[in-house]
Design an enzyme around this catalytic site. Structure first.
Site, PDB file in Angstrom:
ATOM      1  N   LYS A  70       0.428  -1.109   0.410  1.00 35.26           N
ATOM      2  CA  LYS A  70      -0.374  -0.310   0.250  1.00 35.26           C
ATOM      3  C   LYS A  70       1.035   1.041   0.346  1.00 35.26           C
ATOM      4  O   LYS A  70       0.504   2.049  -0.375  1.00 35.26           O
ATOM      5  CB  LYS A  70      -1.069   0.396   0.864  1.00 35.26           C
ATOM      6  N   SER A 158       3.628   5.974  21.710  1.00 31.68           N
ATOM      7  CA  SER A 158       4.598   6.104  20.909  1.00 31.68           C
ATOM      8  C   SER A 158       3.959   7.179  19.596  1.00 31.68           C
ATOM      9  O   SER A 158       3.860   7.468  18.259  1.00 31.68           O
ATOM     10  CB  SER A 158       6.519   6.351  20.973  1.00 31.68           C
ATOM     11  N   LYS A 159       3.586   5.524  18.802  1.00 29.96           N
ATOM     12  CA  LYS A 159       3.174   5.345  17.689  1.00 29.96           C
ATOM     13  C   LYS A 159       2.405   5.563  17.577  1.00 29.96           C
ATOM     14  O   LYS A 159       1.178   6.849  16.285  1.00 29.96           O
ATOM     15  CB  LYS A 159       2.665   4.418  16.639  1.00 29.96           C
TER      16      LYS A 159
HETATM   17  P1  NDP Z   1      -0.502  -2.964  11.226  1.00 25.31           P
HETATM   18  O1  NDP Z   1       0.062  -3.885  11.034  1.00 25.31           O
HETATM   19  O2  NDP Z   1      -0.206  -1.530  10.218  1.00 25.31           O
HETATM   20  O3  NDP Z   1      -0.703  -2.449  12.245  1.00 25.31           O
HETATM   21  C1  NDP Z   1      -1.325  -3.556  13.756  1.00 25.31           C
HETATM   22  C2  NDP Z   1      -1.597  -2.564  14.778  1.00 25.31           C
HETATM   23  O4  NDP Z   1      -1.709  -3.947  15.838  1.00 25.31           O
HETATM   24  C3  NDP Z   1      -0.194  -1.753  15.487  1.00 25.31           C
HETATM   25  O5  NDP Z   1      -1.240  -0.830  16.009  1.00 25.31           O
HETATM   26  C4  NDP Z   1       0.223  -3.213  16.572  1.00 25.31           C
HETATM   27  O6  NDP Z   1       0.533  -2.472  18.185  1.00 25.31           O
HETATM   28  C5  NDP Z   1      -1.241  -3.287  17.000  1.00 25.31           C
HETATM   29  N1  NDP Z   1      -1.367  -5.458  17.806  1.00 25.31           N
HETATM   30  C6  NDP Z   1      -0.608  -6.595  17.245  1.00 25.31           C
HETATM   31  N2  NDP Z   1      -0.820  -7.234  17.488  1.00 25.31           N
HETATM   32  C7  NDP Z   1      -0.993  -6.760  19.417  1.00 25.31           C
HETATM   33  C8  NDP Z   1      -1.949  -7.356  20.709  1.00 25.31           C
HETATM   34  N3  NDP Z   1      -1.512  -8.416  20.379  1.00 25.31           N
HETATM   35  N4  NDP Z   1      -2.215  -6.250  21.166  1.00 25.31           N
HETATM   36  C9  NDP Z   1      -2.423  -5.817  20.918  1.00 25.31           C
HETATM   37  N5  NDP Z   1      -1.863  -4.616  19.660  1.00 25.31           N
HETATM   38  C10 NDP Z   1      -1.171  -5.227  18.453  1.00 25.31           C
HETATM   39  O7  NDP Z   1      -1.735  -3.742   9.957  1.00 25.31           O
HETATM   40  P2  NDP Z   1      -2.817  -2.864   9.821  1.00 25.31           P
HETATM   41  O8  NDP Z   1      -3.188  -1.702  10.407  1.00 25.31           O
HETATM   42  O9  NDP Z   1      -2.481  -2.376   8.506  1.00 25.31           O
HETATM   43  O10 NDP Z   1      -3.899  -3.663  10.154  1.00 25.31           O
HETATM   44  C11 NDP Z   1      -4.487  -4.001  11.435  1.00 25.31           C
HETATM   45  C12 NDP Z   1      -5.330  -4.812  11.378  1.00 25.31           C
HETATM   46  O11 NDP Z   1      -7.047  -4.368  10.453  1.00 25.31           O
HETATM   47  C13 NDP Z   1      -5.898  -6.235  10.701  1.00 25.31           C
HETATM   48  O12 NDP Z   1      -6.125  -7.365  11.492  1.00 25.31           O
HETATM   49  C14 NDP Z   1      -6.232  -6.672   9.397  1.00 25.31           C
HETATM   50  O13 NDP Z   1      -6.533  -7.455   9.043  1.00 25.31           O
HETATM   51  C15 NDP Z   1      -7.521  -5.604   9.581  1.00 25.31           C
HETATM   52  N6  NDP Z   1      -8.356  -4.388   8.361  1.00 25.31           N
HETATM   53  C16 NDP Z   1      -9.141  -4.941   8.445  1.00 25.31           C
HETATM   54  C17 NDP Z   1      -9.255  -4.934   6.790  1.00 25.31           C
HETATM   55  C18 NDP Z   1     -11.524  -4.220   6.135  1.00 25.31           C
HETATM   56  O14 NDP Z   1     -11.791  -4.166   5.460  1.00 25.31           O
HETATM   57  N7  NDP Z   1     -12.306  -5.126   7.237  1.00 25.31           N
HETATM   58  C19 NDP Z   1      -8.903  -3.292   6.026  1.00 25.31           C
HETATM   59  C20 NDP Z   1      -7.512  -2.809   6.858  1.00 25.31           C
HETATM   60  C21 NDP Z   1      -7.209  -3.948   7.243  1.00 25.31           C
HETATM   61  P3  NDP Z   1       1.921  -2.141  18.518  1.00 25.31           P
HETATM   62  O15 NDP Z   1       1.901  -0.573  16.809  1.00 25.31           O
HETATM   63  O16 NDP Z   1       2.330  -2.134  19.350  1.00 25.31           O
HETATM   64  O17 NDP Z   1       2.772  -3.000  17.213  1.00 25.31           O
END
Ligand code: NDP
Length: 277
Positions: A70, A158-159
């Site tokens: 993306k 921080s993010k």
């Molecule tokens: P990213 O990898 O960019 O971000 C992941 C996020 O999840 C970060 O904020 C991370 O926190 C957090 N995270 C991961 N594991 C945990 C945990 N165990 N506990 C707490 N926080 C956690 O992913 P995306 O933002 O691209 O996607 C996020 C979700 O949204 C995905 O599951 C994706 O499938 C879903 N999605 C669904 C869509 C739909 O059309 N339904 C469209 C787009 C996305 P940290 O920064 O601390 O690592």
């Protein structure tokens, strides 16, 4: 008379096998009488820009872009929508008049699904969990619905702070998971990927009450861990992200074809297909 060849569309990603986008777009095409062919395409991690160029040469009309391309799609576009620019990511490319247009329809898909589910956003207090690409992409479309506030809480605080600085809107503030415990919200959106690995964002159950709606961007046959937890804590309403998936596709489809398809029949068909798997 020879039938016209269908207009070509793709979804590019890696992995891509799981993608439901061809099913969704063909269902929209059938519903709206459009002659399109939409295929999923696995792209090698270092080959995104070549793949897009080759598809344009084959007279491709547009493409959806998914993980992990993306940001590369954003860089490749000649022109960007405001929501794509602010999201820092593109999920929809349109090839027209020798130019590449980039848009991001994820946030609009979420908003449309919330509205379809009769979730009131005007003057609402929203808790957005997560600060990754998905959280970033939904902020501008959510703000356009005039909420009172959006609190962005992320495991890595921080993010969340960086994201809020980027948006520079007084309604958007950052928080740790811990600090939301004594606050009340109308809507909690889980934009973390925790549900994909069976996990839960570590927030206190005190944020759940019998008026709050909980939305998980993740979807599947079973209730996600977050939605199960929210229901057990007494949330008023729980919604998974299947409607967002179909909603973002519908917005892409209308950008490409100039016609807005109905999402509900396609959501129902997809839900039924999960149950048969
Ligand atoms: P990213 O990898 O960019 O971000 C992941 C996020 O999840 C970060 O904020 C991370 O926190 C957090 N995270 C991961 N594991 C945990 C945990 N165990 N506990 C707490 N926080 C956690 O992913 P995306 O933002 O691209 O996607 C996020 C979700 O949204 C995905 O599951 C994706 O499938 C879903 N999605 C669904 C869509 C739909 O059309 N339904 C469209 C787009 C996305 P940290 O920064 O601390 O690592």
């Amino acid at each position: 008379m020879t039938p016209k060849n269908p207009d070509q569309y793709r979804v590019f990603g890696n992995p891509i096998e799981h993608s439901r986008s061809p099913f969704i777009h063909h269902a929209f095409a059938k519903q709206t009488n459009q002659n399109i062919d939409y295929q999923k395409k696995l792209i090698a991690l270092d080959d995104f820009s070549n793949a897009v160029t080759a598809f344009i040469k084959q007279e491709g009309r547009g493409a959806n872009i998914t993980v992990p391309f993306k940001e590369q799609a954003l860089a490749l576009a000649d022109e960007l929508s405001e929501r794509a620019r602010l999201a820092g990511a593109v999920n929809t490319l349109t090839f027209k008049n020798g130019k590449v247009f980039g848009d991001n329809t994820d946030g609009e898909g979420l908003v449309q699904d919330l509205i379809r589910n009769k979730v009131s956003l005007n003057k609402s207090k929203i808790l957005l969990l997560g600060a990754g690409g998905a959280a970033k992409g939904v902020l501008l479309p959510l703000l356009a619905q005039n909420p009172d506030s959006i609190t962005v809480a992320n495991r890595t605080q921080s993010k969340a702070e960086l994201l809020c600085q980027h948006f520079a809107d007084s309604r958007v503030t950052a928080s740790s998971f811990l600090d939301v415990a004594d606050k009340q919200f109308d809507l909690i959106i889980n934009a973390t990927s925790a549900s994909l690995s069976g996990g839960l964002p570590a927030i206190s159950e005190t944020v759940i009450n019998n008026t709050v709606t909980c939305y998980d961007m993740v979807y599947g046959n079973d209730e996600t861990p977050f939605l199960k937890w929210a229901k057990n804590q007494g949330a008023a309403k729980i919604i998974d992200g299947l409607g967002m998936l179909v909603g973002q596709a519908a917005v892409s489809f209308s950008i490409w074809r100039g016609v807005s398809p109905e999402t509900l029949p396609v959501i129902d068909e997809l839900r039924a297909s999960f149950e048969n798997e």
